[in-house]
Enzyme design. Structure first.
Site, PDB file in Angstrom:
ATOM      1  N   HIS A 120     -44.974  -4.236   8.662  1.00  0.00           N
ATOM      2  CA  HIS A 120     -45.624  -2.924   8.679  1.00  0.00           C
ATOM      3  C   HIS A 120     -45.250  -2.204   9.973  1.00  0.00           C
ATOM      4  O   HIS A 120     -45.157  -2.821  11.023  1.00  0.00           O
ATOM      5  CB  HIS A 120     -47.140  -3.098   8.620  1.00  0.00           C
ATOM      6  CG  HIS A 120     -47.895  -1.816   8.809  1.00  0.00           C
ATOM      7  ND1 HIS A 120     -48.057  -0.893   7.789  1.00  0.00           N
ATOM      8  CD2 HIS A 120     -48.498  -1.275   9.905  1.00  0.00           C
ATOM      9  CE1 HIS A 120     -48.747   0.133   8.254  1.00  0.00           C
ATOM     10  NE2 HIS A 120     -49.031  -0.071   9.535  1.00  0.00           N
ATOM     11  N   GLY A 127      -8.195   2.142   1.132  1.00  0.00           N
ATOM     12  CA  GLY A 127      -8.526   2.614  -0.204  1.00  0.00           C
ATOM     13  C   GLY A 127      -9.483   3.798  -0.213  1.00  0.00           C
ATOM     14  O   GLY A 127      -9.657   4.512   0.776  1.00  0.00           O
ATOM     15  N   THR A 128     -10.132   3.996  -1.362  1.00  0.00           N
ATOM     16  CA  THR A 128     -11.024   5.131  -1.546  1.00  0.00           C
ATOM     17  C   THR A 128     -12.184   5.119  -0.563  1.00  0.00           C
ATOM     18  O   THR A 128     -12.499   6.138   0.055  1.00  0.00           O
ATOM     19  CB  THR A 128     -11.571   5.138  -2.988  1.00  0.00           C
ATOM     20  OG1 THR A 128     -10.492   5.325  -3.900  1.00  0.00           O
ATOM     21  CG2 THR A 128     -12.581   6.262  -3.188  1.00  0.00           C
ATOM     22  N   CYS A 129     -12.817   3.972  -0.397  1.00  0.00           N
ATOM     23  CA  CYS A 129     -14.014   3.886   0.449  1.00  0.00           C
ATOM     24  C   CYS A 129     -13.744   4.426   1.845  1.00  0.00           C
ATOM     25  O   CYS A 129     -14.461   5.286   2.353  1.00  0.00           O
ATOM     26  CB  CYS A 129     -14.494   2.441   0.526  1.00  0.00           C
ATOM     27  SG  CYS A 129     -15.878   2.209   1.670  1.00  0.00           S
ATOM     28  N   GLU A 142       0.848  -1.196   0.000  1.00  0.00           N
ATOM     29  CA  GLU A 142       0.000   0.000   0.000  1.00  0.00           C
ATOM     30  C   GLU A 142       0.881   1.242   0.000  1.00  0.00           C
ATOM     31  O   GLU A 142       1.716   1.414   0.878  1.00  0.00           O
ATOM     32  CB  GLU A 142      -0.932   0.002   1.211  1.00  0.00           C
ATOM     33  CG  GLU A 142      -1.778   1.255   1.341  1.00  0.00           C
ATOM     34  CD  GLU A 142      -2.576   1.573   0.080  1.00  0.00           C
ATOM     35  OE1 GLU A 142      -2.402   2.697  -0.447  1.00  0.00           O
ATOM     36  OE2 GLU A 142      -3.344   0.704  -0.389  1.00  0.00           O
TER      37      GLU A 142
END
Length: 455
Positions: free
Chosen positions: A438, A39-41, A33
Site C-alpha cells: 500500500h 527490428g520494429t520495436c 539484417e
C-alpha cells in the site's frame, strides 16, 4: 559459399537473443539484417512510440498542473523537433546497443543485406551465398496498405513515418481505431493537433469487450479526439493542400491536413523465396509453424511477427525462449503454453491478460466476474487519475483465473500481478490472500476478488 551452423534472418527482438544463445553454445552464426538492427520495436515501434507517449503524458500533466496546485505562469507549448530528437536518441541508443552486443558474440557474423532462399539450406545475400543446416526466420512485419479508392492519389503516413514527424499536423485523420491508431491519436491530440479517428467497424478496438471499447472512446473524446465508427465506404480525394476523407453514406466528410493509415500489419514474407525452401504461408502471408515454431520445411523455424502467433515484442522474445529451450536445453516448450497478455498505451493504459469477459462467456462454462471502477482505487484518487476500471474473470467451478484487465493508471504494470498468478496456475482464492503493498494499484486485486459474482 560460406557455411555456418545456423543462420538467422532478421535482427529483431528474437534474432540477436537467439544468436547469443547459439554463440554461447559454440555454434557459428550468421545474422542477416537488411535495414536496422533491433527490428520494429527498436526502430519504429515500442522504443520511439512509448518515448513519444511519455512526452505526451508530460504535456497533459503540465496542462493539468493547476489541478495539483501547481502554477506554470503561462501556456504549455510543444517543441516538436525536441520531442522527436528525444525519441530518435532513444532509438539510436537501443539500436547501437544491439549492434555492440552482436559484435561481442564469439562466432557471430552480422551481414547487411536482403536474404532470399535458393534452396532449403542456402540463402543469397547480394553476391554472397550462405548455407546452414538450421535457419531461423525473424523477419517481422510492416504496415498494411489497404486498397481504398483514391488512396493512391493522396500523401499518407504510416507508423514508421509518425515516429519521425517533427511537426504537429493541423488536423490528423487516422484510418483505423485499434491499438496503433489510438496511441497516435491521443499523443498528437496532446501535442496540439486536431485529431479524427475513422474506424470501419462498429466500435473501437473490436477485440476488446464492448464496455472496454466504450470506455476507451469516452477517454479519447474527453480530450477532444473525434471518433467516427461504422465507416463502411472509406474514400479519399485531394483538394488543394488538404485531403477529404469520405467515411461512408450518411456520414459527414472529414477534411484533414494529414492522413495516418493504421489498419493493421502484414508479414515481411513476400520476398524471401520461401516457396523455394518449401516453407508454406497462410492466406495472409504468415509462415505456418507448429507448436514449437518449426515451419513446413525441415531445419527452418519462424519467430516473431512473421509467424502469426503474436504481434508483440514480448511474444517474439518468448518465441526465442521456446526455440532455444527446445534446441539447446533439451526441453519441450510450446507456444500453446503461453498465456496471452498485452497493453494499449493510451493514458490511462489498458493492461490485459488471458480471456476477456466476452471470450470467457463464449466457452459456455460458468464464470465469475468482478468489475470495479478506478475511482474506488486509492492510488488512482491520490494521483488524480480515476478513469477506467479493473476487471477479473474466473471459472466458477475450478476457481481458476481466466483473465483480467485494467484500464487505468498503472494498468500496464499492475496487470502483472494477475499474469504471474495465471502462469503459476493459481486460483482466485490464492490471489485473494496475497498481501500487496500500500498504496498501489496492485493492492486492489484482493478486493477485486471479493467482488466476484456469478457471470
Amino acid at each position: 559459399m560460406r557455411a555456418f551452423d545456423a543462420i538467422i534472418v532478421g535482427a529483431g527482438q528474437a534474432g540477436p537473443s537467439l544468436a547469443g544463445r547459439l554463440s554461447d553454445a559454440g555454434k557459428t552464426v550468421a545474422i542477416i539484417e537488411r535495414k536496422h538492427v533491433g527490428g520494429t520495436c527498436v526502430n519504429t515501434g515500442c522504443k520511439p512510440t512509448k518515448t513519444l507517449v511519455a512526452s505526451a503524458y508530460a504535456a497533459r500533466l503540465a496542462q493539468r498542473a493547476s489541478d495539483y496546485g501547481v502554477q506554470l505562469g503561462g501556456p504549455v507549448t510543444i517543441d516538436m523537433p525536441a520531442v522527436m530528437r528525444r525519441a530518435y536518441q532513444v532509438t539510436l541508443d537501443s539500436r547501437h546497443g544491439n549492434e555492440r552486443w552482436l559484435g561481442s558474440m564469439a562466432g557471430c557474423t552480422l551481414i547487411r543485406g536482403h536474404a532470399r532462399f535458393t534452396d532449403r539450406t542456402t540463402l543469397r545475400v547480394g553476391e554472397d551465398f550462405l548455407t546452414a543446416p538450421q535457419i531461423f526466420l525473424n523477419v517481422g512485419g510492416r504496415a498494411a496498405i489497404p486498397d481504398f479508392p483514391g488512396l493512391a492519389d493522396i500523401p499518407y503516413l504510416t507508423n514508421s513515418d509518425m515516429v519521425r514527424l517533427d511537426r504537429v499536423p493541423g488536423h490528423l485523420v487516422i484510418i483505423g481505431g485499434s491499438y496503433i491508431g489510438l496511441e497516435f491519436a491521443q499523443m498528437f491530440r496532446r501535442f496540439g493537433a486536431e485529431v479524427t479517428v475513422i474506424e470501419k467497424g462498429p466500435r473501437l478496438v473490436g477485440r476488446e469487450d464492448e464496455k472496454t471499447s466504450t470506455a476507451i472512446r469516452e477517454i479519447l473524446e474527453a480530450e477532444g479526439v473525434c471518433v467516427v465508427t461504422g465507416a463502411d465506404d472509406i474514400r479519399f480525394r485531394k483538394e488543394g493542400r488538404v485531403v477529404v476523407v469520405h467515411p461512408g453514406d450518411g456520414k459527414a466528410d472529414v477534411t484533414g491536413t494529414d492522413v495516418l493509415l493504421a489498419v493493421g500489419r502484414r508479414p515481411n514474407t513476400d520476398d524471401l523465396g520461401l516457396e523455394t525452401a518449401g516453407v508454406e504461408v497462410d492466406a495472409r502471408g504468415y509462415i505456418r509453424v507448429d507448436d514449437q515454431l518449426a515451419t513446413t520445411a525441415e531445419g527452418i523455424w519462424a519467430l516473431g511477427d512473421c509467424n502469426g502467433k503474436g504481434a508483440f515484442t514480448h511474444t517474439a522474445y518468448n518465441d526465442f525462449e521456446i526455440v532455444a529451450a527446445n534446441l539447446i536445453d533439451g526441453e519441450a516448450r510450446r507456444v500453446s503454453d503461453r498465456i496471452p497478455g498485452y497493453a494499449l498505451y493510451i493514458d490511462p493504459p489498458l493492461g490485459r491478460v488471458g480471456m476477456s469477459e466476452a471470450e470467457a462467456r463464449k466457452t459456455g462454462r460458468p464464470i465469475l466476474v468482478s468489475h470495479i471502477p478506478m475511482s474506488k482505487v486509492g492510488r488512482a484518487v491520490e494521483k488524480g487519475e480515476t478513469q477506467g476500471f479493473m476487471t477479473l474473470v474466473a471459472d466458477a467451478e475450478t476457481r481458476q483465473i481466466l483473465g483480467a484487465a485494467i484500464l487505468g493508471t498503472g494498468g500496464d504494470e499492475a496487470i502483472h500481478g494477475v499474469l504471474d498468478m495465471m502462469n503459476a496456475g493459481a486460483t482466485v482464492d490464492q490471489l485473494r490472500w496475497a498481501v500487496p503493498i500500500h498504496p498501489t494499484v496492485s493492492e486492489f486485486w484482493p478486493t477485486v476478488v471479493t467482488g466476484l459474482g456469478q457471470g
